[in-house]
Write a protein that holds these residues in place. Structure first.
Motif, PDB file in Angstrom:
ATOM      1  N   ASP A 100       6.962   0.897   2.815  1.00 15.70           N
ATOM      2  CA  ASP A 100       6.679   0.120   3.135  1.00 15.70           C
ATOM      3  C   ASP A 100       7.815  -1.229   2.157  1.00 15.70           C
ATOM      4  N   SER A 101       8.615  -1.588   2.012  1.00 19.20           N
ATOM      5  CA  SER A 101       9.500  -2.574   0.724  1.00 19.20           C
ATOM      6  C   SER A 101      10.411  -3.456   2.076  1.00 19.20           C
ATOM      7  N   CYS A 102       9.465  -3.912   2.539  1.00 16.89           N
ATOM      8  CA  CYS A 102      10.327  -5.283   3.721  1.00 16.89           C
ATOM      9  C   CYS A 102       9.704  -6.739   3.428  1.00 16.89           C
ATOM     10  N   LEU A 103       8.995  -6.723   2.590  1.00 13.71           N
ATOM     11  CA  LEU A 103       8.213  -7.932   2.280  1.00 13.71           C
ATOM     12  C   LEU A 103       9.693  -8.541   0.669  1.00 13.71           C
ATOM     13  N   ILE A 104       9.370  -9.950   1.103  1.00 12.99           N
ATOM     14  CA  ILE A 104      10.431 -10.522   0.225  1.00 12.99           C
ATOM     15  C   ILE A 104       9.603 -11.411  -0.010  1.00 12.99           C
ATOM     16  N   VAL A 105       8.538 -11.654  -1.572  1.00 12.46           N
ATOM     17  CA  VAL A 105       8.393 -13.168  -1.791  1.00 12.46           C
ATOM     18  C   VAL A 105       8.832 -13.984  -2.826  1.00 12.46           C
ATOM     19  N   VAL A 106       8.122 -14.813  -3.414  1.00 14.21           N
ATOM     20  CA  VAL A 106       8.970 -15.917  -5.033  1.00 14.21           C
ATOM     21  C   VAL A 106       7.640 -16.773  -4.985  1.00 14.21           C
ATOM     22  N   PRO A 107       7.180 -15.361  -5.978  1.00 12.12           N
ATOM     23  CA  PRO A 107       5.900 -15.382  -6.941  1.00 12.12           C
ATOM     24  C   PRO A 107       5.549 -17.237  -7.557  1.00 12.12           C
ATOM     25  N   GLY A 108       4.450 -17.308  -6.973  1.00 12.07           N
ATOM     26  CA  GLY A 108       3.759 -18.780  -7.344  1.00 12.07           C
ATOM     27  C   GLY A 108       4.755 -19.982  -6.767  1.00 12.07           C
TER      28      GLY A 108
ATOM     29  N   ARG B 183      19.118 -18.914   5.071  1.00 14.19           N
ATOM     30  CA  ARG B 183      18.016 -18.411   4.990  1.00 14.19           C
ATOM     31  C   ARG B 183      17.525 -17.431   4.581  1.00 14.19           C
ATOM     32  N   LYS B 184      18.401 -16.759   4.117  1.00 16.42           N
ATOM     33  CA  LYS B 184      18.177 -15.419   4.108  1.00 16.42           C
ATOM     34  C   LYS B 184      19.224 -14.960   3.144  1.00 16.42           C
ATOM     35  N   GLU B 185      19.500 -15.536   2.141  1.00 14.65           N
ATOM     36  CA  GLU B 185      20.216 -15.888   0.708  1.00 14.65           C
ATOM     37  C   GLU B 185      19.481 -15.355  -0.436  1.00 14.65           C
ATOM     38  N   TYR B 186      19.909 -14.461  -1.732  1.00 12.99           N
ATOM     39  CA  TYR B 186      18.220 -14.416  -2.403  1.00 12.99           C
ATOM     40  C   TYR B 186      18.698 -16.019  -2.950  1.00 12.99           C
ATOM     41  N   ILE B 187      16.697 -16.053  -3.500  1.00 12.10           N
ATOM     42  CA  ILE B 187      15.651 -16.751  -4.068  1.00 12.10           C
ATOM     43  C   ILE B 187      15.962 -16.608  -5.514  1.00 12.10           C
ATOM     44  N   THR B 188      16.094 -16.963  -6.878  1.00 15.20           N
ATOM     45  CA  THR B 188      15.684 -16.953  -8.454  1.00 15.20           C
ATOM     46  C   THR B 188      14.019 -16.043  -7.868  1.00 15.20           C
ATOM     47  N   ASN B 189      13.696 -15.233  -9.275  1.00 13.80           N
ATOM     48  CA  ASN B 189      12.665 -14.966  -9.219  1.00 13.80           C
ATOM     49  C   ASN B 189      12.368 -13.966  -7.905  1.00 13.80           C
ATOM     50  N   GLN B 190      12.671 -13.637  -6.218  1.00  9.43           N
ATOM     51  CA  GLN B 190      12.388 -13.114  -5.687  1.00  9.43           C
ATOM     52  C   GLN B 190      11.671 -11.408  -5.911  1.00  9.43           C
ATOM     53  N   LEU B 191      10.516 -10.789  -5.070  1.00  6.93           N
ATOM     54  CA  LEU B 191      10.105 -10.044  -5.329  1.00  6.93           C
ATOM     55  C   LEU B 191      10.160  -9.486  -3.969  1.00  6.93           C
ATOM     56  N   VAL B 192      10.616  -7.944  -4.247  1.00  2.59           N
ATOM     57  CA  VAL B 192      10.114  -7.099  -3.075  1.00  2.59           C
ATOM     58  C   VAL B 192       8.374  -6.071  -3.385  1.00  2.59           C
ATOM     59  N   VAL B 193       8.164  -6.595  -2.277  1.00  2.00           N
ATOM     60  CA  VAL B 193       6.863  -5.945  -2.386  1.00  2.00           C
ATOM     61  C   VAL B 193       6.608  -4.431  -1.627  1.00  2.00           C
TER      62      VAL B 193
ATOM     63  N   ARG C  58      10.156 -13.805   3.321  1.00  4.38           N
ATOM     64  CA  ARG C  58      11.206 -13.184   3.950  1.00  4.38           C
ATOM     65  C   ARG C  58      10.962 -11.780   4.319  1.00  4.38           C
ATOM     66  N   ALA C  59      11.641 -10.943   5.010  1.00  7.15           N
ATOM     67  CA  ALA C  59      11.259 -10.198   5.289  1.00  7.15           C
ATOM     68  C   ALA C  59      13.036  -9.026   5.989  1.00  7.15           C
ATOM     69  N   GLU C  60      12.891  -7.786   5.392  1.00  8.10           N
ATOM     70  CA  GLU C  60      14.117  -7.124   6.526  1.00  8.10           C
ATOM     71  C   GLU C  60      13.903  -6.053   7.191  1.00  8.10           C
ATOM     72  N   TYR C  61      14.429  -5.829   7.723  1.00 12.21           N
ATOM     73  CA  TYR C  61      13.942  -4.832   8.238  1.00 12.21           C
ATOM     74  C   TYR C  61      14.864  -3.686   8.931  1.00 12.21           C
ATOM     75  N   CYS C  62      14.652  -2.552   8.474  1.00  9.98           N
ATOM     76  CA  CYS C  62      16.201  -1.629   8.286  1.00  9.98           C
ATOM     77  C   CYS C  62      15.218  -0.722   9.978  1.00  9.98           C
ATOM     78  N   CYS C  63      16.560  -0.291  11.006  1.00 11.65           N
ATOM     79  CA  CYS C  63      16.081   0.466  11.482  1.00 11.65           C
ATOM     80  C   CYS C  63      16.235   1.944  11.567  1.00 11.65           C
ATOM     81  N   GLU C  64      16.148   2.516  10.418  1.00 10.73           N
ATOM     82  CA  GLU C  64      16.789   4.108   9.964  1.00 10.73           C
ATOM     83  C   GLU C  64      15.366   4.591   9.266  1.00 10.73           C
ATOM     84  N   ASN C  65      14.063   3.433   8.409  1.00  9.32           N
ATOM     85  CA  ASN C  65      13.626   3.371   8.090  1.00  9.32           C
ATOM     86  C   ASN C  65      12.390   3.276   8.950  1.00  9.32           C
ATOM     87  N   THR C  66      11.408   4.673   9.221  1.00 15.72           N
ATOM     88  CA  THR C  66       9.954   4.087  10.589  1.00 15.72           C
ATOM     89  C   THR C  66       8.886   3.459   9.401  1.00 15.72           C
TER      90      THR C  66
END
Length: 293
Positions: free
Chosen positions: A166-174, A193-203, A220-228
């Motif tokens: 699972d690499s869907c969750l994206i956060v901005v630490p702090g 409302r989905k653009e890259y934000i400085t220091n964002q991190l994929v969990v 935010r999150a990105e959902y890929c239909c190809e990855n279960t």
């Protein structure tokens, strides 16, 4: 004298807004919950379960249109799931899970309240969630945002428990402990409302990994239909702060089936009793929805 409550995970969330626990589940637990989850997903995609999150809509209420193109299944503890819910009862009320929550919220497990237990899955077509904080609207002013961020930050604990990669969750630490920067305010309020934000991190989570996070971290999150994706997603509340959690929890309709809910162990019985008290306090009150979209 009772031993002091550990605070490792509490401190990590206080610092960066989230904490990851690797290999939280055993291989046997992963296999058991993964099989149970796949069964429920198939049941939902066939249109037999109305409590789903339909692709294209981010927040409740979700339409009951029985489309197989869904990105989430709600109500894993719902009594209408019958025996399909049994493994999820075990997971949600396990001693090791409640020990982590007690650490985060700094309260004995008797002070924890049942809230939500859902599943996040891969839709049949790609889908992305907007940047958001779970209980603070994007149009909030700096003053409103600052006040709400300081309001009972340890009233509840929210988690993702991965059963697949699972690499869907994206956060901005702090970002959970400060108002948005100028860049963040624009990118959480514009048409995209989905653009890259400085220091964002994929969990990045592997099967059996658990992340708890402050639900007002920018994420935010990105959902890929190809990855279960089979990720258990839920929350717990601190009984002393239930009023601040009521809208975010009761908006999902849990109070409607709570009277029929049958706990299967002492931990779950205590968790249910605490939620029943909160639901009764807000009975017949229209709380509305925390966010829109």
């Amino acid at each position: 004298m009772p031993s002091a409550i550990a605070h490792k995970y509490h401190d990590e969330i206080a610092d960066v807004g989230f904490t990851v626990i690797r290999q939280f589940l055993t291989p046997e637990e992963i296999a058991k919950y993964k099989e149970a989850s796949a069964t429920v997903v198939e049941y939902a995609r066939e249109g037999k379960w109305p409590y789903v999150r339909t692709r294209g809509k981010q927040f409740p209420p979700w339409p009951k249109n029985f489309s197989p193109d869904i990105w989430g299944v709600s109500g894993l503890l719902h009594p209408d799931l019958g025996g399909m819910s049994d493994p999820f009862h075990e997971c949600y009320s396990s001693d090791k899970m409640l020990a982590v929550v007690s650490d985060i919220l700094q309260v004995d497990k008797k002070g924890l309240s049942m809230e939500l237990f859902n599943m996040l899955i891969n839709p049949l077509s790609n889908f992305g969630l907007d940047w958001h904080r779970d209980t603070i609207k994007p149009e909030a002013t700096e003053e409103e945002e600052a006040e709400q961020l300081l309001h009972e930050p340890y009233a509840g604990a929210q988690f993702n428990l991965a059963l697949t990669e699972d690499s869907c969750l994206i956060v901005v630490p702090g970002s959970h402990k400060r108002v948005r920067t100028a860049e963040e305010r624009i990118k959480t309020s514009n048409d995209d409302r989905k653009e890259y934000i400085t220091n964002q991190l994929v969990v990045e989570l592997h099967p059996g990994d658990l992340v708890f996070y402050n639900n007002n971290i920018l994420h935010r999150a990105e959902y890929c239909c190809e990855n279960t994706r089979l990720t258990l997603h839920g929350s717990y509340g601190h009984t002393d702060h239930g009023r601040s959690r009521a809208k975010g929890i009761l908006q999902h309709g849990v109070a409607e089936w709570l009277p029929r809910f049958q706990p299967k162990d002492k931990n779950m019985e205590s968790l249910k009793d605490n939620l029943v008290r909160l639901a009764k306090e807000f009975e017949s009150v229209d709380l509305g929805y925390a966010l829109e979209g």
